[in-house]
Design an enzyme around this catalytic site. Structure first.
Site, mmCIF file in Angstrom:
data_model
loop_
_atom_site.group_PDB
_atom_site.id
_atom_site.type_symbol
_atom_site.label_atom_id
_atom_site.label_comp_id
_atom_site.label_asym_id
_atom_site.label_seq_id
_atom_site.Cartn_x
_atom_site.Cartn_y
_atom_site.Cartn_z
ATOM 1 N N LYS A 78 0.867 -1.185 0.000
ATOM 2 C CA LYS A 78 0.000 0.000 0.000
ATOM 3 C C LYS A 78 0.889 1.215 0.000
ATOM 4 O O LYS A 78 2.039 1.160 0.447
ATOM 5 C CB LYS A 78 -0.886 0.029 1.250
ATOM 6 C CG LYS A 78 -2.114 0.892 1.098
ATOM 7 C CD LYS A 78 -3.232 0.098 0.475
ATOM 8 C CE LYS A 78 -4.488 0.894 0.283
ATOM 9 N NZ LYS A 78 -5.625 0.010 -0.015
ATOM 10 N N ASP A 97 -7.226 4.297 -4.164
ATOM 11 C CA ASP A 97 -7.815 4.124 -2.831
ATOM 12 C C ASP A 97 -8.417 5.497 -2.518
ATOM 13 O O ASP A 97 -8.698 6.273 -3.447
ATOM 14 C CB ASP A 97 -6.757 3.686 -1.794
ATOM 15 C CG ASP A 97 -7.376 3.193 -0.491
ATOM 16 O OD1 ASP A 97 -7.867 2.059 -0.445
ATOM 17 O OD2 ASP A 97 -7.402 3.965 0.494
HETATM 18 P P1 NDP Z 1 -13.021 7.730 -2.130
HETATM 19 O O1 NDP Z 1 -11.935 8.717 -2.008
HETATM 20 O O2 NDP Z 1 -13.682 7.537 -3.451
HETATM 21 O O3 NDP Z 1 -14.180 8.074 -1.086
HETATM 22 C C1 NDP Z 1 -13.898 8.123 0.271
HETATM 23 C C2 NDP Z 1 -15.168 8.478 1.025
HETATM 24 O O4 NDP Z 1 -14.945 8.284 2.406
HETATM 25 C C3 NDP Z 1 -15.569 9.925 0.851
HETATM 26 O O5 NDP Z 1 -16.968 10.033 0.925
HETATM 27 C C4 NDP Z 1 -14.897 10.578 2.041
HETATM 28 O O6 NDP Z 1 -15.498 11.798 2.461
HETATM 29 C C5 NDP Z 1 -15.070 9.531 3.106
HETATM 30 N N1 NDP Z 1 -13.989 9.670 4.095
HETATM 31 C C6 NDP Z 1 -12.656 9.595 3.857
HETATM 32 N N2 NDP Z 1 -11.962 9.811 4.996
HETATM 33 C C7 NDP Z 1 -12.883 10.044 5.940
HETATM 34 C C8 NDP Z 1 -12.803 10.333 7.308
HETATM 35 N N3 NDP Z 1 -11.612 10.432 7.941
HETATM 36 N N4 NDP Z 1 -13.965 10.485 7.989
HETATM 37 C C9 NDP Z 1 -15.169 10.390 7.351
HETATM 38 N N5 NDP Z 1 -15.316 10.130 6.038
HETATM 39 C C10 NDP Z 1 -14.183 9.952 5.355
HETATM 40 O O7 NDP Z 1 -12.427 6.359 -1.592
HETATM 41 P P2 NDP Z 1 -12.938 4.870 -1.832
HETATM 42 O O8 NDP Z 1 -14.419 4.845 -1.945
HETATM 43 O O9 NDP Z 1 -12.124 4.285 -2.902
HETATM 44 O O10 NDP Z 1 -12.492 4.165 -0.469
HETATM 45 C C11 NDP Z 1 -13.348 4.049 0.665
HETATM 46 C C12 NDP Z 1 -12.861 2.931 1.564
HETATM 47 O O11 NDP Z 1 -12.860 1.697 0.836
HETATM 48 C C13 NDP Z 1 -11.436 3.086 2.093
HETATM 49 O O12 NDP Z 1 -11.371 2.502 3.375
HETATM 50 C C14 NDP Z 1 -10.604 2.242 1.120
HETATM 51 O O13 NDP Z 1 -9.400 1.819 1.706
HETATM 52 C C15 NDP Z 1 -11.560 1.087 0.904
HETATM 53 N N6 NDP Z 1 -11.365 0.285 -0.296
HETATM 54 C C16 NDP Z 1 -11.343 0.862 -1.534
HETATM 55 C C17 NDP Z 1 -11.194 0.078 -2.660
HETATM 56 C C18 NDP Z 1 -11.258 0.648 -4.032
HETATM 57 O O14 NDP Z 1 -11.233 -0.131 -4.977
HETATM 58 N N7 NDP Z 1 -11.361 1.949 -4.211
HETATM 59 C C19 NDP Z 1 -11.001 -1.383 -2.545
HETATM 60 C C20 NDP Z 1 -11.124 -1.893 -1.200
HETATM 61 C C21 NDP Z 1 -11.280 -1.067 -0.142
HETATM 62 P P3 NDP Z 1 -14.760 13.209 2.229
HETATM 63 O O15 NDP Z 1 -14.967 13.494 0.766
HETATM 64 O O16 NDP Z 1 -15.437 14.157 3.140
HETATM 65 O O17 NDP Z 1 -13.318 12.986 2.577
HETATM 66 O O1 2IT Z 2 -7.905 -1.665 -0.445
HETATM 67 C C1 2IT Z 2 -7.908 -2.126 -1.604
HETATM 68 O O2 2IT Z 2 -8.055 -3.342 -1.811
HETATM 69 C C2 2IT Z 2 -7.769 -1.193 -2.727
HETATM 70 N N1 2IT Z 2 -7.707 0.000 -2.510
HETATM 71 C C3 2IT Z 2 -7.672 -1.726 -4.121
HETATM 72 C C4 2IT Z 2 -6.272 -2.176 -4.421
HETATM 73 C C5 2IT Z 2 -6.015 -2.574 -5.850
HETATM 74 O O3 2IT Z 2 -4.846 -2.858 -6.113
HETATM 75 O O4 2IT Z 2 -6.930 -2.599 -6.668
#
Ligand code: NDP
Ligand code: 2IT
Length: 446
Positions: free
Chosen positions: A125, A165
């Protein structure tokens, strides 16, 4: 002292200030007890010591200049944790909260998650404390180019393959890839989450959210239930949250909430396709705040500064960030009759919250298993890039659906094998551990 407690003490001594990393290592190692007790080889070959120490941790300075001519310095990170079963793989996070402890916890979780996907990927990561919020596209481009100028030397399609992410989506992946290509003259599968027009996989944007819902369907299936008609609450409003809502709606569930770091919207009529399209445009194109939802749909409420967990529901999908659901929130969910939690985010529930879910026999899908659809589809993108081919949407979709089913089967069967059939934390951790640990033993101490 047991081998697990000895290892934990050592990790605490070495990394005591990295709270999220410690939290994740403690939760994981404690659930491995039955398999560690059963197989002395893991101690003999020092597997836990090796599994909790990253292969390497890279930190670097990222300098860039904003549109006002102000000079900035941010810190870049990449923790390449373990490549026993495949090249390092995992996302990049751009958020002001990013520090070494957070990147280490995410990389550690990724090792186990990737092992569950059935695909050959190690765990890593990275990211930066850079905050893309309020920055123009050009400022984000300058930052991404500077980040990649240093980062390019540590990655490669068979070495380490980053992705998105929090704060890293299609836009950032494009700028990062552009600079990688400029530096290396290579057009290859070095990063996933690319646009399908230039090497990305169809379904990668949908994959994490859809996968989390598929995992929930599988859990419900064990009780003869389905998502149809269920009230669901979702946190976050980014990539994972958006496609969680989309799939839930397609399956006939009613989604009542979305949120961001400012607060929660509660729409008692449900967030339908049209409302979701508004959210996607608001968040992905206009980069607005979720509070604007109630200006467009005044029958919904905005709960300033609140999270969604007090809204009564049958199913909850934490999809924002780590530790966003604490013990008090878990108590509210249980009291209101929630019976399922499927984690789209990484470690969104604190250890106490998870403990309460398991005690109350909720169906609980830990992120390592439930959100693995995103990285699994990244693995499918790597496969397509290596073949110089693009697979049709239906092919990727079918593979994602069957990977989520297989992960559920593996996790539930492993949990049952160790006498705790409802404990998917134990099932996911043991199944991921055995695959990586046995590969490490086969390959000797390196
Ligand atoms: P995005 O940046 O697209 O969205 C993040 C969302 O979470 C936003 O709505 C943001 O709000 C909110 N957020 C972030 N930090 C905080 C905080 N400290 N407190 C409250 N709200 C918060 O990210 P993703 O949707 O890609 O990721 C969301 C989660 O999913 C993370 O934990 C990530 O690690 C996990 N994940 C993502 C994957 C992917 O493929 N993208 C795969 C697997 C897991 P704001 O705009 O106000 O910051
Ligand atoms: O937390 C996760 O699994 C991700 N943000 C996606 C990682 C990836 O390599 O697609």
């Amino acid at each position: 002292m047991s081998y697990i407690e000895e290892t934990l003490q050592h990790v605490r001594e070495q990394s005591g200030t990295e709270t999220e990393f410690l939290q994740s290592v403690e939760e994981t190692l404690r659930s491995l007890k039955p398999v560690i007790d059963e197989h002395p080889k893991y101690r003999r070959y020092a597997v836990l010591e090796r599994l909790t120490e990253p292969d390497r941790m890279i930190m670097f300075r990222v300098g860039w200049v904003d549109e006002q001519g102000v000079y900035h310095v941010n810190r870049g990170y990449r923790v390449q944790f373990n490549n026993a079963i495949g090249p390092y793989k995992g996302g990049l996070r751009f958020h002001p909260s990013v520090n070494l402890g957070i990147v280490k916890f995410l990389a550690f979780e990724q090792v186990f998650k990737n092992a569950l996907t059935t695909l050959p990927m190690g765990g890593a990561k990275g990211g930066s404390d850079f905050d893309p919020k309020g920055r123009s596209d050009e400022e984000v481009m300058s930052f991404c180019q500077s980040f990649m100028t240093e980062f390019a030397r540590y990655i490669g399609p068979d070495m380490d393959v980053p992705a998105g992410d929090i704060g890293v989506g299609k836009r950032e992946v494009g700028y990062l890839f552009g600079q990688y290509k400029k530096i290396t003259s290579q057009f290859n599968g070095v990063i996933t989450g690319k646009d399908p027009n230039w090497g990305g996989s169809l379904m990668r944007p949908q994959a994490t959210g859809y996968g989390t819902v598929y995992f929930a369907e599988e859990m419900l299936g064990t009780k003869g239930e389905s998502l149809g008609g269920k009230r669901c609450i979702v946190s976050g409003s980014g990539n994972v949250a958006q496609y969680t809502v989309e799939k839930l709606t397609m399956l006939g569930a009613k989604v009542l909430t979305l949120s961001d770091s400012g607060g929660t919207i509660y729409d008692k009529d449900g967030i339908d396709r049209e409302k979701l399209a508004f959210v996607m445009d608001l968040k992905n194109n206009r980069r607005g705040r979720i509070s604007e939802y109630v200006e467009k749909y005044p029958s919904a409420e905005y709960l300033d500064g609140a999270n969604p967990w007090s809204i009564p529901c049958e199913c909850a999908f934490p999809s924002a960030t780590q530790n966003e659901l604490e013990l008090e929130d878990a108590k509210a969910l249980v009291k209101n009759g929630c019976s399922l939690v499927s984690e789209g985010a990484n470690m969104p529930c604190t250890a106490e919250a998870v403990g309460l879910f398991l005690e109350n026999k909720l169906m609980y899908g830990p992120g390592k298993a439930a959100n693995a659809g995103g990285v699994a589809t990244s693995g499918l993108e790597m496969a397509q890039n290596a073949q110089h081919l693009s697979w049709p949407r239906e092919e990727v979709k079918g593979r994602l659906r069957s990977i989520m089913k297989d992960i559920h089967t593996l996790v539930s069967e492993t949990a049952a094998q160790y006498g705790r059939p409802h404990d998917y934390v134990m099932g996911a951790n043991i199944a991921g551990f055995v695959k990586v640990a046995d590969a490490m033993i086969d390959q000797g101490i390196v």
